[in-house]
Design a protein around this motif. Structure first.
Motif, PDB file in Angstrom:
ATOM      1  N   MET A 163     -81.766 -80.178 -25.300  1.00 16.35           N
ATOM      2  CA  MET A 163     -80.838 -81.560 -24.867  1.00 16.35           C
ATOM      3  C   MET A 163     -80.183 -82.085 -26.037  1.00 16.35           C
ATOM      4  SD  MET A 163     -81.825 -84.717 -22.953  1.00 16.35           S
ATOM      5  CE  MET A 163     -80.932 -86.070 -22.995  1.00 16.35           C
ATOM      6  N   ILE A 164     -80.507 -81.886 -27.262  1.00 10.84           N
ATOM      7  CA  ILE A 164     -79.748 -82.360 -28.439  1.00 10.84           C
ATOM      8  C   ILE A 164     -78.330 -81.741 -28.602  1.00 10.84           C
ATOM      9  CG2 ILE A 164     -79.614 -82.309 -30.920  1.00 10.84           C
ATOM     10  CD1 ILE A 164     -80.808 -84.793 -30.119  1.00 10.84           C
ATOM     11  N   TYR A 165     -78.362 -80.380 -28.183  1.00 11.33           N
ATOM     12  CA  TYR A 165     -77.179 -79.610 -28.518  1.00 11.33           C
ATOM     13  C   TYR A 165     -76.331 -79.752 -27.413  1.00 11.33           C
ATOM     14  CZ  TYR A 165     -79.562 -76.797 -31.759  1.00 11.33           C
ATOM     15  OH  TYR A 165     -80.053 -76.396 -33.230  1.00 11.33           O
ATOM     16  N   GLU A 166     -76.769 -80.322 -26.163  1.00 10.28           N
ATOM     17  CA  GLU A 166     -75.951 -80.745 -24.992  1.00 10.28           C
ATOM     18  C   GLU A 166     -75.042 -81.949 -25.258  1.00 10.28           C
ATOM     19  OE1 GLU A 166     -78.929 -79.410 -24.573  1.00 10.28           O
ATOM     20  OE2 GLU A 166     -78.791 -77.674 -23.724  1.00 10.28           O
ATOM     21  N   LEU A 167     -76.112 -82.881 -25.816  1.00 13.12           N
ATOM     22  CA  LEU A 167     -75.480 -83.959 -26.228  1.00 13.12           C
ATOM     23  C   LEU A 167     -74.503 -83.996 -27.176  1.00 13.12           C
ATOM     24  CD1 LEU A 167     -75.478 -87.341 -25.908  1.00 13.12           C
ATOM     25  CD2 LEU A 167     -77.275 -87.292 -27.345  1.00 13.12           C
ATOM     26  N   ALA A 168     -74.694 -83.124 -28.344  1.00  8.73           N
ATOM     27  CA  ALA A 168     -73.725 -83.049 -29.258  1.00  8.73           C
ATOM     28  C   ALA A 168     -72.404 -82.391 -28.833  1.00  8.73           C
ATOM     29  CB  ALA A 168     -74.410 -82.127 -30.600  1.00  8.73           C
ATOM     30  N   GLU A 169     -72.443 -81.516 -27.975  1.00  4.83           N
ATOM     31  CA  GLU A 169     -71.354 -80.930 -27.394  1.00  4.83           C
ATOM     32  C   GLU A 169     -70.550 -81.989 -26.492  1.00  4.83           C
ATOM     33  OE1 GLU A 169     -68.679 -78.146 -26.601  1.00  4.83           O
ATOM     34  OE2 GLU A 169     -70.221 -77.883 -28.065  1.00  4.83           O
ATOM     35  N   MET A 170     -71.104 -82.968 -25.850  1.00  2.00           N
ATOM     36  CA  MET A 170     -70.345 -83.955 -25.188  1.00  2.00           C
ATOM     37  C   MET A 170     -69.635 -84.879 -26.217  1.00  2.00           C
ATOM     38  SD  MET A 170     -73.436 -84.626 -22.374  1.00  2.00           S
ATOM     39  CE  MET A 170     -72.770 -86.444 -22.449  1.00  2.00           C
ATOM     40  N   VAL A 171     -70.499 -85.069 -27.161  1.00  8.03           N
ATOM     41  CA  VAL A 171     -69.651 -85.974 -28.280  1.00  8.03           C
ATOM     42  C   VAL A 171     -68.419 -85.282 -28.932  1.00  8.03           C
ATOM     43  CG1 VAL A 171     -69.994 -87.219 -30.376  1.00  8.03           C
ATOM     44  CG2 VAL A 171     -71.571 -87.263 -28.502  1.00  8.03           C
ATOM     45  N   ASN A 172     -68.782 -83.928 -29.012  1.00  8.93           N
ATOM     46  CA  ASN A 172     -67.737 -83.004 -29.878  1.00  8.93           C
ATOM     47  C   ASN A 172     -66.453 -83.160 -28.897  1.00  8.93           C
ATOM     48  OD1 ASN A 172     -69.516 -82.679 -31.843  1.00  8.93           O
ATOM     49  ND2 ASN A 172     -69.952 -80.660 -31.297  1.00  8.93           N
ATOM     50  N   ILE A 173     -66.469 -82.795 -27.480  1.00  8.31           N
ATOM     51  CA  ILE A 173     -65.446 -82.686 -26.877  1.00  8.31           C
ATOM     52  C   ILE A 173     -64.687 -84.102 -26.654  1.00  8.31           C
ATOM     53  CG2 ILE A 173     -64.808 -82.375 -24.357  1.00  8.31           C
ATOM     54  CD1 ILE A 173     -67.098 -80.368 -24.273  1.00  8.31           C
ATOM     55  N   ARG A 174     -65.546 -85.112 -26.612  1.00 11.66           N
ATOM     56  CA  ARG A 174     -64.819 -86.577 -26.570  1.00 11.66           C
ATOM     57  C   ARG A 174     -63.927 -86.872 -27.750  1.00 11.66           C
ATOM     58  NH1 ARG A 174     -67.041 -91.040 -22.682  1.00 11.66           N
ATOM     59  NH2 ARG A 174     -65.635 -90.094 -21.084  1.00 11.66           N
TER      60      ARG A 174
ATOM     61  N   THR B 223     -71.914 -75.440 -37.993  1.00 12.34           N
ATOM     62  CA  THR B 223     -73.501 -75.320 -37.879  1.00 12.34           C
ATOM     63  C   THR B 223     -74.271 -76.568 -37.222  1.00 12.34           C
ATOM     64  OG1 THR B 223     -74.004 -76.563 -39.817  1.00 12.34           O
ATOM     65  CG2 THR B 223     -73.744 -74.338 -40.251  1.00 12.34           C
ATOM     66  N   HIS B 224     -75.343 -76.346 -36.674  1.00 14.47           N
ATOM     67  CA  HIS B 224     -76.096 -77.287 -36.275  1.00 14.47           C
ATOM     68  C   HIS B 224     -77.070 -78.017 -37.080  1.00 14.47           C
ATOM     69  CE1 HIS B 224     -74.624 -76.695 -31.897  1.00 14.47           C
ATOM     70  NE2 HIS B 224     -74.987 -75.116 -32.397  1.00 14.47           N
ATOM     71  N   GLY B 225     -76.906 -77.752 -38.338  1.00 17.65           N
ATOM     72  CA  GLY B 225     -77.738 -78.259 -39.493  1.00 17.65           C
ATOM     73  C   GLY B 225     -77.043 -78.580 -40.634  1.00 17.65           C
ATOM     74  N   HIS B 226     -77.893 -79.216 -41.584  1.00 22.40           N
ATOM     75  CA  HIS B 226     -77.206 -79.439 -42.751  1.00 22.40           C
ATOM     76  C   HIS B 226     -77.419 -78.414 -43.887  1.00 22.40           C
ATOM     77  CE1 HIS B 226     -75.929 -83.607 -41.859  1.00 22.40           C
ATOM     78  NE2 HIS B 226     -77.109 -83.779 -41.199  1.00 22.40           N
TER      79      HIS B 226
END
Length: 70
Positions: free
Chosen positions: A1-12, A19-22
């Motif tokens: 779910m975190i990746y899906e939420l991040a993708e929504m934020v990225n698009i907007r 990467t998905h990490g630091h």
């Protein structure tokens, strides 16, 4: 779910990440203009935000007005 939420934020916000990490690796920062000489050395990431707020004369204690359509 975190990746899906991040993708929504990225698009907007028109952002993208490689990467998905630091990685902990230093990142180059380039600046030109008023007070840019203050960024010539290594900076903490939070200090960069403070620098931008100072140069733009922003009051970070003021509550921002966020448009409802975002």
């Amino acid at each position: 779910m975190i990746y899906e939420l991040a993708e929504m934020v990225n698009i907007r916000s028109f952002l993208g990440w490689t990467t998905h990490g630091h990685s902990g690796v230093d990142v180059n920062l380039y600046a030109k203009g008023r007070k840019s000489y203050l960024l010539r050395t290594s900076q903490e990431n939070t200090d960069v935000g403070k620098f931008v707020a100072d140069v733009l004369d922003l009051d970070m204690n003021q509550t921002p007005i966020i448009p409802r359509n975002l």
